[in-house]
Motif scaffolding. Structure first.
Motif, PDB file in Angstrom:
ATOM      1  N   GLU A 203     -24.097 -36.775 -16.222  1.00 13.85           N
ATOM      2  CA  GLU A 203     -23.284 -37.732 -15.464  1.00 13.85           C
ATOM      3  C   GLU A 203     -23.817 -37.906 -14.048  1.00 13.85           C
ATOM      4  OE1 GLU A 203     -19.081 -37.008 -17.873  1.00 13.85           O
ATOM      5  OE2 GLU A 203     -19.399 -36.008 -15.944  1.00 13.85           O
ATOM      6  N   SER A 204     -24.297 -36.811 -13.474  1.00 12.50           N
ATOM      7  CA  SER A 204     -24.810 -36.957 -12.102  1.00 12.50           C
ATOM      8  C   SER A 204     -26.117 -37.758 -12.112  1.00 12.50           C
ATOM      9  CB  SER A 204     -24.966 -35.606 -11.415  1.00 12.50           C
ATOM     10  OG  SER A 204     -26.143 -34.982 -11.846  1.00 12.50           O
TER      11      SER A 204
ATOM     12  N   SER B 198     -24.954 -41.371 -12.419  1.00 11.27           N
ATOM     13  CA  SER B 198     -24.288 -41.938 -11.242  1.00 11.27           C
ATOM     14  C   SER B 198     -25.301 -42.298 -10.151  1.00 11.27           C
ATOM     15  CB  SER B 198     -23.210 -40.991 -10.711  1.00 11.27           C
ATOM     16  OG  SER B 198     -23.837 -39.867 -10.167  1.00 11.27           O
TER      17      SER B 198
ATOM     18  N   LYS C  82     -29.187 -48.032 -15.833  1.00 10.90           N
ATOM     19  CA  LYS C  82     -28.391 -47.336 -16.855  1.00 10.90           C
ATOM     20  C   LYS C  82     -28.474 -48.080 -18.186  1.00 10.90           C
ATOM     21  CE  LYS C  82     -24.750 -46.472 -14.060  1.00 10.90           C
ATOM     22  NZ  LYS C  82     -23.424 -46.172 -13.582  1.00 10.90           N
TER      23      LYS C  82
END
Ligand SMILES: Nc1ncnc2c1ncn2[C@@H]1O[C@H](COP(=O)(O)OP(=O)(O)O)[C@@H](O)[C@H]1O
Ligand SMILES: [Mg+2]
Length: 376
Positions: free
Chosen positions: A297-298, A301, A308
């Motif tokens: 997730e990091s 982000s 993405k």
């Protein structure tokens, strides 16, 4: 019994899978004082392998320095880390240590007790010089010190591409290159995981290090040896893993060296049975993905929407050219320009790579890949 699998850097005396050819070739480059760029995705075993190469060289009387450039913040630190590791190596021999102090006089060693390793060596600067001057002087003095040693030196600069994150990085490359080429009895290994950044330093015509080294890619582990390794380690830990289960582990991650230990590590921890099954492998895979999800997730982000989108697209459909109109339509890309920019960024970040086998770009980390396959 203790878990027989290791998921940190492997010390030179710990069990290691294969890499016999690599060990021989790298030791031979080092012995002939060649400079080498060793590269692969992260957690392929570069650092572990290099430590073994250095152990072998030490046994032949070659002096070795290992400096990690990870998290570098200034030019001075490049010099500082070299001096620090040089003193750390020389510390085992008092006369050598004194000699190093005489030669490397612009850095004074400071020895402090350390609860873990007994003592810790840091260095303090004794000159007013800074930046590029300090770097040049340090390498100059190191060169003079190295010339005194018949058997020569082996210097590893790990995560070397971190240099490129510093201000004046091309000037740093220039100073290092002009110094290093005068060090006749030193072999330098430039090691790194950020392949685009690292290889550009050595393969771009206008860069100081252009064509000054042997390029050495490190591949995934070979299937037969990795399967044997997994089976043997389980036995060492008092459990049994049939070959076909070890093959399943291997195939699920394409021989990615870190996972060859990480998956069995979890299987060994989680199963109460003596013999491993396919279910244990699947359970380990999903628990690793779960544990690593915050890390995925990091990464996500830090990416733009289109980056993405492309990452998800390549996880679903590895493809040779993301600018292909059909691929773009299938994955809802509208602008070739921004798709190309996103593709470049994903390569620079080492998230995707073209595979030699089929020429398709795919997500490098096999478990991040399976996480992405599940979709947004
Ligand atoms: N030849 C090998 N045999 C067994 N395990 C390995 C081997 N190479 C790498 N590994 C595993 O991969 C992990 C990462 O290795 P490391 O040397 O830190 O990689 P890198 O420096 O390429 O990031 C190690 O902790 C170890 O678990
Ligand atoms: Mg490493």
């Amino acid at each position: 019994m203790r878990n027989p699998f290791v998921i940190r850097e492997i010390e030179a005396d710990e069990p290691f899978c294969d890499r016999t050819v690599e060990l021989r070739e790298l030791a031979s480059y080092a012995s002939s004082f060649s400079n080498v760029v060793l590269y692969s995705p992260r957690r392929y075993g570069k650092t572990s392998l290099i430590k073994r190469v250095q152990k072998e060289l030490q046994d032949k009387g070659v002096m070795t320095i290992y400096a990690d450039f990870f998290g570098l913040v200034s030019i001075g630190e490049v010099a500082n880390r070299l001096a620090e590791h040089l003193y750390a190596y020389c510390h085992k021999d008092e006369s050598l240590f004194k000699k190093a102090m005489k030669f490397i006089k612009i850095w004074r060693p400071v020895i402090r007790p350390d609860p873990d390793s007994g003592f810790q060596i840091t260095v303090e600067q004794t000159t007013q010089h800074s930046g590029l001057d300090l770097l040049k002087e340090t390498f100059d003095l190191f060169g003079a010190f190295a010339r005194e040693h018949m058997n020569g030196f082996h210097v590893v600069l790990d995560e070397f591409q971190e240099i490129t994150t510093l201000k004046d990085s091309v000037k740093i490359e220039g100073v290092l290159r002009s110094q290093i080429q005068t060090h006749r009895n030193v072999s330098y290994f430039f090691v790194g995981s950020r392949r685009r950044l690292l290889l550009d330093m050595f393969n771009e015509q206008k860069r100081p290090f252009y064509k000054s080294t042997v390029n050495y890619p490190l591949d995934p582990l070979p299937r037969k040896e990795a399967v044997e390794f997994i089976v043997d380690r389980f036995l060492a830990g008092g459990k049994e893993c049939p070959s076909e289960i070890a093959e399943l582990v291997y195939d699920r991650v394409g021989g990615y060296p870190y996972y060859i230990q990480r998956i069995p590590f979890d299987m060994w921890e989680q199963s109460d049975e003596k013999t491993m099954t396919a279910r244990d492998c699947e359970k380990a895979l999903s628990s690793i993905v779960k544990i690593d999800t915050p890390f995925y997730e990091s990464i996500l982000s830090g990416l733009s929407i289109i980056q993405k989108q492309l990452l998800y697209a390549l996880a679903k459909e590895p493809f040779p050219n993301p600018l292909n109109p059909k691929f773009m339509i299938r994955h809802k890309f509208t602008s070739p320009g921004s798709t190309q920019a996103a593709h470049k960024k994903l390569i620079t970040l080492d998230l995707v790579e073209r595979s030699d086998d089929d020429g398709r770009y795919r997500v490098i980390d096999p478990l991040f890949d399976s996480y992405l396959k599940r979709g947004w």
